[in-house]
Design a protein around this motif. Structure first.
Motif, PDB file in Angstrom:
ATOM      1  N   ALA A  72      46.814  41.105  30.233  1.00  0.00           N
ATOM      2  CA  ALA A  72      47.985  40.078  30.057  1.00  0.00           C
ATOM      3  C   ALA A  72      47.505  38.692  30.835  1.00  0.00           C
ATOM      4  CB  ALA A  72      49.266  40.548  30.327  1.00  0.00           C
ATOM      5  N   THR A  73      46.905  39.142  31.814  1.00  0.00           N
ATOM      6  CA  THR A  73      46.547  37.704  32.783  1.00  0.00           C
ATOM      7  C   THR A  73      45.011  37.755  33.093  1.00  0.00           C
ATOM      8  OG1 THR A  73      46.784  39.153  34.960  1.00  0.00           O
ATOM      9  CG2 THR A  73      48.786  38.221  34.035  1.00  0.00           C
ATOM     10  N   ASN A  74      44.864  36.413  33.693  1.00  0.00           N
ATOM     11  CA  ASN A  74      43.512  36.029  34.073  1.00  0.00           C
ATOM     12  C   ASN A  74      43.476  36.202  35.579  1.00  0.00           C
ATOM     13  OD1 ASN A  74      42.542  35.628  31.396  1.00  0.00           O
ATOM     14  ND2 ASN A  74      43.153  33.564  31.601  1.00  0.00           N
ATOM     15  N   LEU A  75      44.189  37.293  36.289  1.00  0.00           N
ATOM     16  CA  LEU A  75      44.182  37.351  37.813  1.00  0.00           C
ATOM     17  C   LEU A  75      42.684  38.028  37.926  1.00  0.00           C
ATOM     18  CD1 LEU A  75      47.683  38.803  38.451  1.00  0.00           C
ATOM     19  CD2 LEU A  75      46.706  36.607  38.688  1.00  0.00           C
ATOM     20  N   SER A  76      42.274  37.179  39.256  1.00  0.00           N
ATOM     21  CA  SER A  76      40.806  37.766  39.836  1.00  0.00           C
ATOM     22  C   SER A  76      41.392  38.753  40.773  1.00  0.00           C
ATOM     23  CB  SER A  76      39.781  36.857  39.926  1.00  0.00           C
ATOM     24  OG  SER A  76      40.731  35.846  40.878  1.00  0.00           O
ATOM     25  N   GLU A  77      42.335  38.405  41.575  1.00  0.00           N
ATOM     26  CA  GLU A  77      42.857  39.302  42.629  1.00  0.00           C
ATOM     27  C   GLU A  77      44.427  39.652  42.610  1.00  0.00           C
ATOM     28  OE1 GLU A  77      43.097  36.275  46.359  1.00  0.00           O
ATOM     29  OE2 GLU A  77      41.459  37.415  46.277  1.00  0.00           O
ATOM     30  N   VAL A  78      44.991  40.614  43.164  1.00  0.00           N
ATOM     31  CA  VAL A  78      46.116  41.043  43.165  1.00  0.00           C
ATOM     32  C   VAL A  78      46.781  41.225  44.459  1.00  0.00           C
ATOM     33  CG1 VAL A  78      46.062  41.649  40.418  1.00  0.00           C
ATOM     34  CG2 VAL A  78      45.775  43.261  42.523  1.00  0.00           C
ATOM     35  N   SER A  79      47.873  41.213  44.615  1.00  0.00           N
ATOM     36  CA  SER A  79      48.546  41.729  45.747  1.00  0.00           C
ATOM     37  C   SER A  79      48.730  43.471  45.637  1.00  0.00           C
ATOM     38  CB  SER A  79      49.804  40.951  46.055  1.00  0.00           C
ATOM     39  OG  SER A  79      50.767  41.546  47.062  1.00  0.00           O
ATOM     40  N   ALA A  80      48.316  44.006  46.795  1.00  0.00           N
ATOM     41  CA  ALA A  80      48.401  45.423  46.767  1.00  0.00           C
ATOM     42  C   ALA A  80      49.045  45.911  47.816  1.00  0.00           C
ATOM     43  CB  ALA A  80      47.095  46.112  46.435  1.00  0.00           C
ATOM     44  N   LEU A  81      49.793  47.102  47.821  1.00  0.00           N
ATOM     45  CA  LEU A  81      50.505  47.811  49.004  1.00  0.00           C
ATOM     46  C   LEU A  81      49.278  48.318  50.048  1.00  0.00           C
ATOM     47  CD1 LEU A  81      53.238  49.293  47.001  1.00  0.00           C
ATOM     48  CD2 LEU A  81      53.475  47.077  48.428  1.00  0.00           C
ATOM     49  N   LYS A  82      49.322  48.006  51.131  1.00  0.00           N
ATOM     50  CA  LYS A  82      48.349  48.444  52.116  1.00  0.00           C
ATOM     51  C   LYS A  82      48.565  50.030  52.101  1.00  0.00           C
ATOM     52  CE  LYS A  82      47.259  44.855  55.229  1.00  0.00           C
ATOM     53  NZ  LYS A  82      47.089  44.296  56.455  1.00  0.00           N
TER      54      LYS A  82
END
Length: 146
Positions: free
Chosen positions: A42-52
């Protein structure tokens, strides 16, 4: 509030896929990987926020907190092919997650609803309108009983 970090989406796919190989019957891991595939479609995200702590995508991301407002169109035929692969993978993983929930003795209704809704959205995006409508109805029926 849980700690997060920006992670390249490819690394997140690798990490979650490797974990799923080791624990194939893990519902949450299967669900998170399905969700990541739907996000990638759905997106063109190259990075995402992830839970450590868990390595799962952060649900509170501003660009993808629930259903996207608009599905990004891919600029090239190759990018469209990759996007469709993500959509196909998301559908297969959501179906697998629902199977795992059916086998579970302690599945919550919320887990069922969010998985059914994710599957329904992906089916809808793939053009399978009739099947998507049935999946949306299942999600609604489950939510109604909550």
């Amino acid at each position: 509030m849980p700690e997060t970090e920006k992670v390249p989406i490819g690394r997140l796919f690798t990490n979650l896929s490797l974990r799923l190989i080791k624990t194939t019957n893990d519902f949450e891991l299967t669900y998170q990987l399905a969700r990541l595939h739907s996000m990638a479609y759905a997106t063109n995200l190259s990075e995402v926020s992830a839970l450590k702590a868990s390595g799962y995508p952060d649900r509170r991301q501003t660009r993808f907190s629930g259903l996207p407002d608009l599905v990004q169109t891919s600029p090239s035929p190759e990018a469209r092919r990759v996007g469709l692969e993500h959509l196909t993978n998301a559908i297969a993983l959501y179906e697998r997650a629902l199977l795992l929930l059916k086998r579970s003795t302690n599945a919550s209704a919320w887990e069922v609803v969010r998985t059914q809704l994710g599957l329904a959205w992906c089916l809808d995006q793939s053009g399978q309108r009739g099947t998507a409508l049935m999946a949306y109805r299942k999600a609604l029926n489950t939510a109604w009983r909550m």
